[in-house]
Design an enzyme around this catalytic site. Sequence first.
Site, PDB file in Angstrom:
ATOM      1  N   SER A 274       0.833  -1.193   0.000  1.00  0.00           N
ATOM      2  CA  SER A 274       0.000   0.000   0.000  1.00  0.00           C
ATOM      3  C   SER A 274       0.877   1.257   0.000  1.00  0.00           C
ATOM      4  CB  SER A 274      -0.955  -0.029   1.198  1.00  0.00           C
ATOM      5  OG  SER A 274      -1.955   0.949   1.073  1.00  0.00           O
TER       6      SER A 274
ATOM      7  N   ASP B  31     -10.150  -3.942  -5.278  1.00  0.00           N
ATOM      8  CA  ASP B  31      -9.509  -2.824  -4.584  1.00  0.00           C
ATOM      9  C   ASP B  31      -9.822  -1.549  -5.365  1.00  0.00           C
ATOM     10  OD1 ASP B  31      -7.803  -0.980  -3.395  1.00  0.00           O
ATOM     11  OD2 ASP B  31      -5.961  -2.095  -3.816  1.00  0.00           O
TER      12      ASP B  31
ATOM     13  N   HIS C 184      -8.360  -4.605  -0.774  1.00  0.00           N
ATOM     14  CA  HIS C 184      -7.049  -3.986  -0.605  1.00  0.00           C
ATOM     15  C   HIS C 184      -6.208  -4.766   0.408  1.00  0.00           C
ATOM     16  CE1 HIS C 184      -4.122  -0.815  -0.942  1.00  0.00           C
ATOM     17  NE2 HIS C 184      -4.164  -0.553   0.353  1.00  0.00           N
TER      18      HIS C 184
END
Length: 336
Positions: free
Chosen positions: A178, A284, A314
């Site tokens: 991320s 996501d 995600h």
Amino acid sequence: MPDYPAIPKPTVNLNDYLKVVNNPDGSVTRLLNLPSTAASPDHTTTTTTTTHLPVISKDIIINPDKNIWVRIFLPREAQDPSPSPAGATRKLPLIVYFHGGCFVICTAATTVFHDLCACMAAEVGAVVISVDYRPAPEHRLPAAYEDGVEALEWISTGGEAWVSEYADVSRCFLMGSSAGANLVYFAGLRVADSVADLEPLKIRGMILHHPFFGGTQRSGSEVRLEYDGVLPLCATDAMWELALPKGVDRDHEYSNPMASKGSEHCSKIREVGWKFLVTGCDGDLLYDRQVEFVDTLKRNGIEVLGEFEKGGYHVIELFESSKAKAMFSFVKNFMA
């Protein structure tokens, strides 16, 4: 790697979701109580048994003034005293990892990131160094990128015993999840012009796990998944507002590397010859931006492998062990 309980669908109220409260001085109060895990430098002992862990870990502070520290994960088998086969090396490749959290929350000790690194060290067969960096908004970007560079410079000095004895620093890969994947990209760009200064550390490639990108114009996946239960659009907007330099919007290069300076970035990457692995899924809301990023690299002659799955959410690999094992397989093959 343990499976975690299902993540509840949040409301669109950011304070209810991430429990981040803005303070008048520009800092935030983080009320979200995320589980954390301590390092395990040797073994865990109970009153009746001693359990030897497949991966041991320890923490080292590399800059006390900035509170930059690392957690090193070492597969216990690396300490096997038996002789290596003729012509073989016992040293393991090195993964320098950066945790996620939208640059605002989480640390290298947050349990999901600790578990991911420990399992990855065992499954891939690598020394993993997880870097903890300064959070925004107290330290807005590019502070995290600067901390990533400082960690690489520290590793290159060769002063840490586990790294010097067990890691082949000439086979180094940068990896992040991320926001950590975003950090990998921009920290890498910062050292691309001076890779010789990092020797004997040699970066071979970058592994971007569900990279965190943004932009002012909504993508199709952002519209489709605006109220996503894991990462809603309100959260990404708010976190970029906290993380980016003051006075810029989400088309700044730190958020949207495809909007500006993309060709310049790719030129630097081509010169050093780094390859990329980018993982993601269409469940996501960042999916479209991740695919666009991969396409941009490909158009500019960068060797890149995109591994995108149907469904999911995600950073699903942090919470579902079967998905994590599949990702570790991609990582191991990519590093071979």
